[in-house]
Design an enzyme around this catalytic site. Sequence first.
Site, PDB file in Angstrom:
ATOM      1  N   ILE A 130      12.052  64.997  28.532  1.00  0.00           N
ATOM      2  CA  ILE A 130      12.829  65.333  30.445  1.00  0.00           C
ATOM      3  C   ILE A 130      11.550  65.304  30.808  1.00  0.00           C
ATOM      4  O   ILE A 130      10.339  66.691  31.671  1.00  0.00           O
ATOM      5  CB  ILE A 130      13.485  66.488  30.127  1.00  0.00           C
ATOM      6  CG1 ILE A 130      14.389  65.246  31.261  1.00  0.00           C
ATOM      7  CG2 ILE A 130      13.803  67.239  30.522  1.00  0.00           C
ATOM      8  CD1 ILE A 130      16.169  65.931  31.661  1.00  0.00           C
ATOM      9  N   CYS A 131      11.467  65.034  32.113  1.00  0.00           N
ATOM     10  CA  CYS A 131      10.620  65.026  33.470  1.00  0.00           C
ATOM     11  C   CYS A 131      11.630  64.235  34.684  1.00  0.00           C
ATOM     12  O   CYS A 131      12.673  64.838  34.454  1.00  0.00           O
ATOM     13  CB  CYS A 131       9.174  63.866  33.444  1.00  0.00           C
ATOM     14  SG  CYS A 131       9.896  61.822  33.768  1.00  0.00           S
ATOM     15  N   ARG A 132      10.846  64.829  35.152  1.00  0.00           N
ATOM     16  CA  ARG A 132      11.951  63.717  37.302  1.00  0.00           C
ATOM     17  C   ARG A 132      12.894  63.148  36.713  1.00  0.00           C
ATOM     18  O   ARG A 132      14.151  63.071  37.021  1.00  0.00           O
ATOM     19  CB  ARG A 132      11.020  63.509  37.829  1.00  0.00           C
ATOM     20  CG  ARG A 132      11.919  63.976  39.551  1.00  0.00           C
ATOM     21  CD  ARG A 132      10.900  63.883  40.533  1.00  0.00           C
ATOM     22  NE  ARG A 132      10.499  63.054  40.654  1.00  0.00           N
ATOM     23  CZ  ARG A 132      10.272  61.606  41.102  1.00  0.00           C
ATOM     24  NH1 ARG A 132      11.501  61.426  41.405  1.00  0.00           N
ATOM     25  NH2 ARG A 132       9.369  60.650  41.118  1.00  0.00           N
TER      26      ARG A 132
END
Length: 109
Positions: free
Chosen positions: A60-62
Amino acid sequence: MPTVGVDDLTSGDFLLDVREDDEWQAGHAVGALHIPMSEFVSRYGELTEAAPQDGKVNVICRSGGRSAQVAMYLGQQGIDAVNVAGGMEAWAAAGRPVVDDKGEPGSVI
């Protein structure tokens, strides 16, 4: 690139957050492993020590761009990795808890 929706994740799923330190400190998912994408190759061993041997790594990232790149890299290394669609923005929008470095309610930046 295999993806998973935030609603399909359970509390027992392994989550790898690849955002930068300032993003992590502002708000992250409880229990996620944090290795910034900019440091990922040099800190790869931390993932192999922490990740479940027979489980999936949910990256996951932004918003999903950086995590897609890391998930693709992990797949090339033979690790079962998927990109979390929509990233932490989707996580927060779904009402999932986001905490800061002190364990207080956080925000996604």
